[in-house]
Design an enzyme around this catalytic site. Structure first.
Site, PDB file in Angstrom:
ATOM      1  N   HIS A 285       0.860  -1.197   0.000  1.00 20.33           N
ATOM      2  CA  HIS A 285       0.000   0.000   0.000  1.00 20.33           C
ATOM      3  C   HIS A 285       0.892   1.240   0.000  1.00 20.33           C
ATOM      4  CE1 HIS A 285       1.224  -0.350   4.204  1.00 20.33           C
ATOM      5  NE2 HIS A 285       0.988   0.959   4.306  1.00 20.33           N
ATOM      6  N   ASP A 287       0.703   5.345   1.712  1.00 20.22           N
ATOM      7  CA  ASP A 287       0.011   5.988   2.834  1.00 20.22           C
ATOM      8  C   ASP A 287      -0.777   7.213   2.351  1.00 20.22           C
ATOM      9  OD1 ASP A 287       1.194   4.098   4.464  1.00 20.22           O
ATOM     10  OD2 ASP A 287       2.787   5.422   5.165  1.00 20.22           O
ATOM     11  N   HIS A 340       4.867   0.094   0.041  1.00 16.92           N
ATOM     12  CA  HIS A 340       5.592  -0.661   1.069  1.00 16.92           C
ATOM     13  C   HIS A 340       4.672  -1.710   1.675  1.00 16.92           C
ATOM     14  CE1 HIS A 340       3.843   2.977   2.909  1.00 16.92           C
ATOM     15  NE2 HIS A 340       3.707   2.270   4.024  1.00 16.92           N
ATOM     16  N   ARG A 350       6.236  -8.459  16.384  1.00 13.93           N
ATOM     17  CA  ARG A 350       6.812  -7.187  15.962  1.00 13.93           C
ATOM     18  C   ARG A 350       5.732  -6.121  16.086  1.00 13.93           C
ATOM     19  NH1 ARG A 350       6.683  -4.581  10.882  1.00 13.93           N
ATOM     20  NH2 ARG A 350       8.274  -2.977  10.752  1.00 13.93           N
TER      21      ARG A 350
HETATM   22  O1  LIG Z   1       4.730  -2.146  10.220  1.00  6.84           O
HETATM   23  C1  LIG Z   1       5.333  -1.581   9.302  1.00  6.84           C
HETATM   24  O2  LIG Z   1       6.556  -1.587   9.199  1.00  6.84           O
HETATM   25  C2  LIG Z   1       4.541  -0.867   8.233  1.00  6.84           C
HETATM   26  C3  LIG Z   1       3.361  -0.097   8.760  1.00  6.84           C
HETATM   27  C4  LIG Z   1       2.692   0.724   7.709  1.00  6.84           C
HETATM   28  O3  LIG Z   1       3.120   0.785   6.585  1.00  6.84           O
HETATM   29  C5  LIG Z   1       1.474   1.497   8.034  1.00  6.84           C
HETATM   30  O4  LIG Z   1       0.926   1.380   9.150  1.00  6.84           O
HETATM   31  O5  LIG Z   1       1.019   2.260   7.151  1.00  6.84           O
HETATM   32 FE   LIG Z   2       2.146   2.367   5.434  1.00  9.24          FE
END
Ligand SMILES: O=C(O)CCC(=O)C(=O)O
Ligand SMILES: [Fe+2]
Length: 404
Positions: A285, A287, A340, A350
């Site tokens: 996705h 952001d 990403h 994690r």
């Molecule tokens: O957990 C991650 O490293 C990515 C989180 C992410 O991309 C988001 O919350 O938009």
């Molecule tokens: Fe993200």
């Protein structure tokens, strides 16, 4: 849409019709949210979490760790951590030479954004990658670590407490599946909790009604963190505007005050997974913000797309800045909102703590005209318009707002 995204793996884009009004679908009901009892899963992955082969990880956690020489250098790194972030980053640069996995830029903010060299580094990183580490960012390491601990506490709440604090229709705050879930057929191995920065204390009280110490810890940590990140985001955005030859004061009078943007925390929780190569923690996705600032603690998991998936290895006490879709749009595609995703692993949970910095919701944004020779690529839009279109067309939302 970002050229780097064109041939990348991800969902089918949803066609955007020529002239339909943007429907109000983004703030949809989350009634289908049920906290998943991840801790009960042993041995095999439930079918609903098995992803099609083309969307699965290309490299396991163990391979990623090994490629980044993480375990072998763990002891050395502990020593470096004691010596401070600067050395740790120096060592990461050495590792970068050994591995092409770790080459997103590092911007050192110790000289401040008043320094032209710092501004140039930020601008170049956002043009070439759309994502960079920021070191010496001014957020105390203790605050980062406390935020990580407070987030971990949130996900240890009981399924009943999570269900009672689930996201409701019309609100972004609360527990829920990843916002992008409806665009993918398989389930992601994670859950999330979103909190608007202007209601941290209210939400925290609801999370911990019988635990005043936990409430105080969560509230004081996230309020301090939000203040520091507001400062940092507005500085970085200011530097990026200057990089477009935009006078920041003028931008603030015609658009919005950089410090007046609403902001949110989105916490992601990825439990250990019995078959991490068959699933995904958070699917590809971009952001829907101006900027996103992410803290992933000391754990691997984040990958960014640059022709192939690249693991973004953790650097002690640094933050990771992503350009969001709205900044790509108002910058006329000069700054890239990168695709990403997050992988999961077998060994340990994690967490990521993500700060979202969008523009004020209903303010109309005009693509910046300074330095643009061939006209605006996008129509004027507000953040609300954008998230509504993204809720319907997902990656097709860029296309939807393009001037034809
Ligand atoms: O957990 C991650 O490293 C990515 C989180 C992410 O991309 C988001 O919350 O938009
Ligand atoms: Fe993200």
């Amino acid at each position: 849409m970002s050229p780097s995204v064109v041939s990348s793996p991800g969902p089918q884009q949803v066609e955007s019709p020529e002239q339909s009004p943007v429907p109000d679908v983004y703030l949809r009901s989350e009634q289908d949210y049920r906290p998943y009892p991840f801790e009960q899963v042993r041995g095999s992955l439930p079918e609903a979490y098995v992803w099609p082969e083309e969307l699965r990880p290309t490299r396991s956690y163990e391979e990623g760790v090994a490629e980044n020489a993480w375990e072998e250098e763990e002891e050395e790194e502990e020593e470096e951590q004691a010596e401070g972030a600067e050395e740790a980053i120096g060592s990461s640069k050495e590792k970068e030479e050994e591995s092409d996995m770790m080459n997103i830029p590092v911007v050192d903010l110790s000289e401040g954004v008043e320094s032209e060299a710092v501004r140039t580094a930020i601008v170049t990183a956002c043009q070439e990658w759309g994502v960079f580490y920021v070191a010496n960012h001014g957020v105390p390491a203790q605050v980062l670590q406390r935020a990580h601990r407070a987030a971990s506490r949130v996900f240890r709440l009981s399924p009943d407490a999570k269900a009672a604090n689930a996201r409701r229709a019309g609100s972004l705050s609360g527990f829920g599946k990843p916002h992008i879930s409806k665009f993918y057929d398989s389930l992601m191995w994670s859950e999330g909790f979103t909190v608007a920065c202007d209601s941290i204390a209210t939400l925290s009280r609801r999370l911990f009604p019988a635990d005043p110490a936990a409430h105080l810890y969560f509230t004081s940590t996230f309020e301090e963190y939000a203040g520091a990140l507001r400062e940092l985001s507005s500085k970085i955005l200011g530097a990026l505007l200057l990089g477009l030859n935009v006078d920041v004061k003028r931008f603030e009078s015609t658009h919005f005050e950089l410090r007046d943007c609403p902001s949110y925390f989105h916490l992601n929780y990825y439990p250990p997974c019995p078959q991490p190569m068959m699933t995904i923690g958070l699917a590809p996705h971009t952001d829907s913000t101006l900027l996103t600032i992410l803290y992933q603690g000391d754990d691997f998991g984040l990958e960014t797309w640059k022709g192939q998936w690249k693991l973004v290895a953790p650097i002690k006490d640094s933050l990771i800045v992503h350009v969001g879709d709205l900044l790509q749009i108002i910058s006329n595609d000069k700054y890239k909102s990168p695709l990403h995703r997050a992988l999961v692993n077998k060994r340990k949970e994690r967490l990521s703590v993500v700060y979202l910095y969008p523009p004020p919701a209903t303010k109309t944004l005009y693509p910046i005209e300074e330095g643009i020779d061939s006209g605006s690529l996008y129509k004027p839009l507000s953040w609300l318009d954008y998230v509504q279109a993204k809720g319907k067309y997902f990656m097709g939302a860029f296309e939807y707002f393009k001037n034809k």
